[in-house]
Each structure stands twice: as C-alpha cells, then as structure tokens.
Design a protein around this motif. Structure first.
Motif, PDB file in Angstrom:
ATOM      1  N   TYR A  53       2.580  26.151  25.629  1.00  0.00           N
ATOM      2  CA  TYR A  53       2.908  24.723  25.583  1.00  0.00           C
ATOM      3  C   TYR A  53       4.065  24.463  24.634  1.00  0.00           C
ATOM      4  CZ  TYR A  53      -1.171  23.134  28.265  1.00  0.00           C
ATOM      5  OH  TYR A  53      -2.080  22.882  29.255  1.00  0.00           O
ATOM      6  N   ARG A  54       4.084  25.148  23.499  1.00  0.00           N
ATOM      7  CA  ARG A  54       5.176  24.946  22.540  1.00  0.00           C
ATOM      8  C   ARG A  54       6.509  25.453  23.101  1.00  0.00           C
ATOM      9  NH1 ARG A  54       0.851  25.695  18.772  1.00  0.00           N
ATOM     10  NH2 ARG A  54       0.542  23.684  17.756  1.00  0.00           N
ATOM     11  N   GLU A  55       6.466  26.560  23.836  1.00  0.00           N
ATOM     12  CA  GLU A  55       7.681  27.059  24.476  1.00  0.00           C
ATOM     13  C   GLU A  55       8.199  26.047  25.508  1.00  0.00           C
ATOM     14  OE1 GLU A  55       6.620  30.853  26.085  1.00  0.00           O
ATOM     15  OE2 GLU A  55       6.464  31.786  24.108  1.00  0.00           O
ATOM     16  N   GLU A  56       7.277  25.465  26.267  1.00  0.00           N
ATOM     17  CA  GLU A  56       7.672  24.451  27.246  1.00  0.00           C
ATOM     18  C   GLU A  56       8.265  23.237  26.540  1.00  0.00           C
ATOM     19  OE1 GLU A  56       4.498  23.411  29.899  1.00  0.00           O
ATOM     20  OE2 GLU A  56       4.213  25.479  30.546  1.00  0.00           O
ATOM     21  N   ALA A  57       7.643  22.811  25.459  1.00  0.00           N
ATOM     22  CA  ALA A  57       8.144  21.658  24.715  1.00  0.00           C
ATOM     23  C   ALA A  57       9.553  21.929  24.196  1.00  0.00           C
ATOM     24  CB  ALA A  57       7.202  21.320  23.558  1.00  0.00           C
ATOM     25  N   GLU A  58       9.784  23.126  23.685  1.00  0.00           N
ATOM     26  CA  GLU A  58      11.115  23.473  23.182  1.00  0.00           C
ATOM     27  C   GLU A  58      12.151  23.416  24.301  1.00  0.00           C
ATOM     28  OE1 GLU A  58      13.457  27.202  21.066  1.00  0.00           O
ATOM     29  OE2 GLU A  58      11.290  27.297  21.324  1.00  0.00           O
ATOM     30  N   ALA A  59      11.797  23.984  25.451  1.00  0.00           N
ATOM     31  CA  ALA A  59      12.722  23.953  26.588  1.00  0.00           C
ATOM     32  C   ALA A  59      13.031  22.511  26.992  1.00  0.00           C
ATOM     33  CB  ALA A  59      12.128  24.722  27.771  1.00  0.00           C
ATOM     34  N   LEU A  60      12.005  21.680  27.065  1.00  0.00           N
ATOM     35  CA  LEU A  60      12.208  20.288  27.456  1.00  0.00           C
ATOM     36  C   LEU A  60      13.087  19.543  26.462  1.00  0.00           C
ATOM     37  CD1 LEU A  60       8.595  19.607  28.701  1.00  0.00           C
ATOM     38  CD2 LEU A  60      10.659  19.506  30.125  1.00  0.00           C
ATOM     39  N   ARG A  61      12.866  19.786  25.168  1.00  0.00           N
ATOM     40  CA  ARG A  61      13.702  19.134  24.150  1.00  0.00           C
ATOM     41  C   ARG A  61      15.162  19.587  24.255  1.00  0.00           C
ATOM     42  NH1 ARG A  61       9.098  19.842  21.051  1.00  0.00           N
ATOM     43  NH2 ARG A  61       9.883  21.799  20.207  1.00  0.00           N
ATOM     44  N   ASP A  62      15.357  20.828  24.710  1.00  0.00           N
ATOM     45  CA  ASP A  62      16.712  21.359  24.874  1.00  0.00           C
ATOM     46  C   ASP A  62      17.338  20.933  26.200  1.00  0.00           C
ATOM     47  OD1 ASP A  62      16.483  22.622  22.433  1.00  0.00           O
ATOM     48  OD2 ASP A  62      16.068  24.614  23.287  1.00  0.00           O
ATOM     49  N   GLY A  63      16.595  20.168  27.002  1.00  0.00           N
ATOM     50  CA  GLY A  63      17.115  19.709  28.284  1.00  0.00           C
ATOM     51  C   GLY A  63      16.988  20.719  29.403  1.00  0.00           C
ATOM     52  N   ARG A  64      16.176  21.740  29.176  1.00  0.00           N
ATOM     53  CA  ARG A  64      15.970  22.772  30.203  1.00  0.00           C
ATOM     54  C   ARG A  64      14.649  22.535  30.909  1.00  0.00           C
ATOM     55  NH1 ARG A  64      14.870  27.404  27.681  1.00  0.00           N
ATOM     56  NH2 ARG A  64      14.739  26.499  25.614  1.00  0.00           N
ATOM     57  N   ILE A  65      14.503  23.115  32.087  1.00  0.00           N
ATOM     58  CA  ILE A  65      13.245  23.062  32.820  1.00  0.00           C
ATOM     59  C   ILE A  65      12.465  24.316  32.457  1.00  0.00           C
ATOM     60  CG2 ILE A  65      12.174  23.084  35.096  1.00  0.00           C
ATOM     61  CD1 ILE A  65      14.660  21.557  36.096  1.00  0.00           C
ATOM     62  N   PRO A  66      11.248  24.155  31.931  1.00  0.00           N
ATOM     63  CA  PRO A  66      10.472  25.333  31.528  1.00  0.00           C
ATOM     64  C   PRO A  66      10.284  26.320  32.677  1.00  0.00           C
ATOM     65  CG  PRO A  66       9.423  23.338  30.745  1.00  0.00           C
ATOM     66  CD  PRO A  66      10.533  22.919  31.655  1.00  0.00           C
ATOM     67  N   GLY A  67      10.474  27.597  32.366  1.00  0.00           N
ATOM     68  CA  GLY A  67      10.266  28.638  33.355  1.00  0.00           C
ATOM     69  C   GLY A  67      11.478  28.919  34.233  1.00  0.00           C
ATOM     70  N   GLU A  68      12.562  28.163  34.053  1.00  0.00           N
ATOM     71  CA  GLU A  68      13.745  28.381  34.882  1.00  0.00           C
ATOM     72  C   GLU A  68      14.902  28.895  34.035  1.00  0.00           C
ATOM     73  OE1 GLU A  68      14.769  25.675  37.838  1.00  0.00           O
ATOM     74  OE2 GLU A  68      12.722  25.481  38.525  1.00  0.00           O
ATOM     75  N   ASP A  69      14.574  29.770  33.102  1.00  0.00           N
ATOM     76  CA  ASP A  69      15.588  30.322  32.205  1.00  0.00           C
ATOM     77  C   ASP A  69      16.247  31.577  32.765  1.00  0.00           C
ATOM     78  OD1 ASP A  69      15.023  28.326  30.409  1.00  0.00           O
ATOM     79  OD2 ASP A  69      13.609  29.536  29.284  1.00  0.00           O
ATOM     80  N   TRP A  70      15.928  31.932  33.966  1.00  0.00           N
ATOM     81  CA  TRP A  70      16.511  33.139  34.553  1.00  0.00           C
ATOM     82  C   TRP A  70      17.640  32.711  35.382  1.00  0.00           C
ATOM     83  CZ3 TRP A  70      15.577  32.018  39.624  1.00  0.00           C
ATOM     84  CH2 TRP A  70      14.470  31.223  39.906  1.00  0.00           C
TER      85      TRP A  70
END
Length: 70
Positions: A53-70
């Motif tokens: 959940y914290r990783e997802e929150a970080e991605a969202l705060r950075d403007g990224r969609i969680p899990g789509e970092d590839w």
C-alpha cells in the motif's frame, strides 16, 4: 491522485494495526500452537500488504499508476 494516495496510506495504517494484533496473538502463550502459528503468518501478510500500500501511495503521489513502472 493525491486522494487515492491518502487512501492507500490509511490502508497501510490499518494493516500495521492488524500486524500488531497478529504479533500479540502469536506471542500469547495462552493460545494454542496452531493459533499462534496462524497469527504469526497473518501478521507477516499484513506487514507485506502495508508495504505494498505504501508503494502504491508513493507512486500515486509521484503521478504514476501503481504497477505500471515497466
């Protein structure tokens, strides 16, 4: 996205509370060995969920969609 990040942080906090509860049950000698083992496993799972959940929150705060970092 910030609202979603805040929600994920709340979920992480809930998981932290669940992990603490599992740790207490796992350490309680009045519980059966099976109960204590299951509580320890549940606590470990809750900690993993909190990390996710914290990783997802970080991605969202950075403007990224969680899990789509590839």
């Amino acid at each position: 996205m910030l609202e979603l990040a805040a929600d994920r942080e709340k979920c992480a906090a809930r998981c932290d509370r669940n992990a603490a509860s599992g740790d207490r049950d796992a350490a309680d000698p009045s519980n059966s060995p099976t109960h204590r083992a299951q509580a320890a496993t549940a606590a470990q799972s809750a900690r993993q969920h909190a990390r996710e959940y914290r990783e997802e929150a970080e991605a969202l705060r950075d403007g990224r969609i969680p899990g789509e970092d590839w």
